[in-house]
Design an enzyme around this catalytic site. Structure first.
Site, PDB file in Angstrom:
ATOM      1  N   THR A 102      -0.423   3.254   7.470  1.00  0.00           N
ATOM      2  CA  THR A 102       1.104   2.033   7.702  1.00  0.00           C
ATOM      3  C   THR A 102       1.425   1.496   7.407  1.00  0.00           C
ATOM      4  O   THR A 102       1.257   1.485   6.128  1.00  0.00           O
ATOM      5  CB  THR A 102      -0.941   1.277   8.281  1.00  0.00           C
ATOM      6  OG1 THR A 102      -1.638   2.712   9.123  1.00  0.00           O
ATOM      7  CG2 THR A 102      -0.290   0.059   9.066  1.00  0.00           C
TER       8      THR A 102
ATOM      9  N   ASP B 121       1.817   8.653   3.220  1.00  0.00           N
ATOM     10  CA  ASP B 121       1.652   7.417   3.353  1.00  0.00           C
ATOM     11  C   ASP B 121       2.403   6.651   2.597  1.00  0.00           C
ATOM     12  O   ASP B 121       2.986   7.244   1.947  1.00  0.00           O
ATOM     13  CB  ASP B 121       0.145   6.804   3.149  1.00  0.00           C
ATOM     14  CG  ASP B 121       0.054   5.006   4.093  1.00  0.00           C
ATOM     15  OD1 ASP B 121       0.833   4.567   4.746  1.00  0.00           O
ATOM     16  OD2 ASP B 121      -1.969   4.534   3.964  1.00  0.00           O
ATOM     17  N   GLY B 122       2.941   4.750   2.804  1.00  0.00           N
ATOM     18  CA  GLY B 122       3.456   3.938   1.239  1.00  0.00           C
ATOM     19  C   GLY B 122       2.029   3.463   0.195  1.00  0.00           C
ATOM     20  O   GLY B 122       1.582   4.162   0.434  1.00  0.00           O
TER      21      GLY B 122
ATOM     22  N   ASP C  86       1.702  -0.792  -2.242  1.00  0.00           N
ATOM     23  CA  ASP C  86       2.135  -1.409  -2.391  1.00  0.00           C
ATOM     24  C   ASP C  86       2.941  -1.621  -3.599  1.00  0.00           C
ATOM     25  O   ASP C  86       3.878  -2.179  -4.497  1.00  0.00           O
ATOM     26  CB  ASP C  86       1.376  -2.316  -2.697  1.00  0.00           C
ATOM     27  CG  ASP C  86       1.046  -3.247  -0.822  1.00  0.00           C
ATOM     28  OD1 ASP C  86       1.524  -3.085  -0.417  1.00  0.00           O
ATOM     29  OD2 ASP C  86      -0.523  -2.269  -0.435  1.00  0.00           O
TER      30      ASP C  86
ATOM     31  N   GLY D  48      -1.368  -4.034   4.691  1.00  0.00           N
ATOM     32  CA  GLY D  48      -1.542  -3.946   5.710  1.00  0.00           C
ATOM     33  C   GLY D  48      -2.649  -4.164   6.467  1.00  0.00           C
ATOM     34  O   GLY D  48      -3.127  -3.795   7.972  1.00  0.00           O
TER      35      GLY D  48
ATOM     36  N   GLU E 271      -7.087   4.333   5.513  1.00  0.00           N
ATOM     37  CA  GLU E 271      -5.780   5.026   4.416  1.00  0.00           C
ATOM     38  C   GLU E 271      -6.267   5.532   3.806  1.00  0.00           C
ATOM     39  O   GLU E 271      -6.426   6.823   3.087  1.00  0.00           O
ATOM     40  CB  GLU E 271      -5.640   4.048   4.059  1.00  0.00           C
ATOM     41  CG  GLU E 271      -4.094   3.396   4.758  1.00  0.00           C
ATOM     42  CD  GLU E 271      -3.558   2.184   4.665  1.00  0.00           C
ATOM     43  OE1 GLU E 271      -2.488   1.703   4.743  1.00  0.00           O
ATOM     44  OE2 GLU E 271      -3.618   2.184   2.982  1.00  0.00           O
TER      45      GLU E 271
ATOM     46  N   LYS F 246       8.662  -0.268  -5.219  1.00  0.00           N
ATOM     47  CA  LYS F 246       7.176   0.033  -5.497  1.00  0.00           C
ATOM     48  C   LYS F 246       6.746  -0.219  -6.913  1.00  0.00           C
ATOM     49  O   LYS F 246       5.429  -0.115  -7.075  1.00  0.00           O
ATOM     50  CB  LYS F 246       7.013   0.480  -4.548  1.00  0.00           C
ATOM     51  CG  LYS F 246       7.239  -0.159  -3.513  1.00  0.00           C
ATOM     52  CD  LYS F 246       6.571  -1.557  -2.287  1.00  0.00           C
ATOM     53  CE  LYS F 246       6.343  -1.634  -0.948  1.00  0.00           C
ATOM     54  NZ  LYS F 246       5.835  -0.677   0.094  1.00  0.00           N
TER      55      LYS F 246
HETATM   56  C1  5RP Z   1      -0.783  -0.512   4.017  1.00  0.00           C
HETATM   57  C2  5RP Z   1      -0.676   0.058   3.352  1.00  0.00           C
HETATM   58  C3  5RP Z   1       0.920   0.069   2.959  1.00  0.00           C
HETATM   59  O1  5RP Z   1       1.340   1.582   2.944  1.00  0.00           O
HETATM   60  C4  5RP Z   1       1.652  -0.229   2.459  1.00  0.00           C
HETATM   61  O2  5RP Z   1       1.145  -2.337   2.404  1.00  0.00           O
HETATM   62  C5  5RP Z   1       2.752  -0.639   2.069  1.00  0.00           C
HETATM   63  O3  5RP Z   1       3.518  -1.243   3.091  1.00  0.00           O
HETATM   64  P1  5RP Z   1       5.112  -0.758   3.662  1.00  0.00           P
HETATM   65  O4  5RP Z   1       5.876   0.670   3.572  1.00  0.00           O
HETATM   66  O5  5RP Z   1       6.028  -1.571   4.933  1.00  0.00           O
HETATM   67  O6  5RP Z   1       5.778  -1.717   2.325  1.00  0.00           O
HETATM   68  O7  5RP Z   1      -1.060   0.631   2.591  1.00  0.00           O
HETATM   69  O8  5RP Z   1      -3.269  -0.999   4.345  1.00  0.00           O
END
Ligand code: 5RP
Length: 217
Positions: free
Chosen positions: A28, A81-82, A84, A97, A103, A121
């Site tokens: 997400t 997944d990404g 923060d 998010g 996740e 990051k």
């Molecule tokens: C959502 C997450 C996202 O992976 C994290 O917030 C990174 O988001 P972005 O790719 O928009 O920087 O953990 O819960």
């Protein structure tokens, strides 16, 4: 290369981990969204996807990618997944998010967790980004008091409800020297559903989008 281009580059690089004919776990956020765009270009080669949020499920479906419930999917070959924040030890802070619980579940169901981030990051030590903790609404104050005793400054994420009907506390000021131990300690707090530390089960691979291309950790 700007930040969006770096996100697109790591998202494309993650396609290498997608197993033909199999399901893919999908995260997400904006970087995960870039991965969904990339996945759409090879959608004929996969069986479908398991999403870590309602938002990602809707986006996948919008691209004509079959969305499968985790209960029927079983073990997944890969989850993308990404994050923060990420360290060179592949420990992560996630949940910006608000999708951290699902996740963590999809990551736990995957043989390989590929984390995709741009180089903004990467940190030496986790904790600059406020640590998200999903809480059962009635336990918010109880958990917040415990977090203050641990040295944090919890703030309620106002106007936000998770896909699971819960609330988020964003915890500022934590100096996270030992991520797996803090993750374990936070897991013991009654009323805390999930914390955003992904250290006990961190990423297996971190792909970092940089101005010089994609670096793999
Ligand atoms: C959502 C997450 C996202 O992976 C994290 O917030 C990174 O988001 P972005 O790719 O928009 O920087 O953990 O819960």
């Amino acid at each position: 290369m700007n930040q969006d281009a770096r996100k697109r580059a790591v998202a494309r690089a993650a396609l290498e981990f997608v197993v033909p004919g199999e399901l893919v776990g999908v995260g997400t956020g904006s970087t995960a969204n870039a991965f969904i765009e990339a996945l759409a270009t090879v959608k004929g080669r996969i069986d479908g996807a398991v999403a870590s949020s309602d938002a990602s499920a809707a986006r996948l479906a919008g691209h004509g990618i079959r969305v499968v419930d985790l209960n029927t999917a079983g073990e997944l070959p890969v989850y993308v997944d990404g994050a923060d924040e990420a360290t060179r030890h592949r420990h992560l802070v996630k949940g910006g998010g608000g999708a951290l619980t699902r996740e963590k579940i999809v990551a736990a169901a995957a043989r390989t967790f590929v984390c995709i981030v741009d180089d903004s990051k990467m940190v030496d030590r986790l904790g600059r980004f406020p640590l998200p903790i999903e809480v059962i609404p009635m336990a918010r104050s109880l958990v917040a008091r415990a977090l203050v005793r641990l040295g944090g400054r919890p703030e309620r994420r106002t106007g936000f409800v998770t896909d699971n009907g819960n609330e988020i506390l964003d915890v500022h000021g934590l100096d996270i020297l030992d991520p797996p131990t803090l993750e374990t300690d936070l897991n013991q707090l009654a009323g805390a559903v999930t914390n955003g530390l992904f250290a006990r089960r961190g990423a297996d691979v971190v792909l970092v989008g940089t101005g010089e291309g994609v670096r793999r950790i």
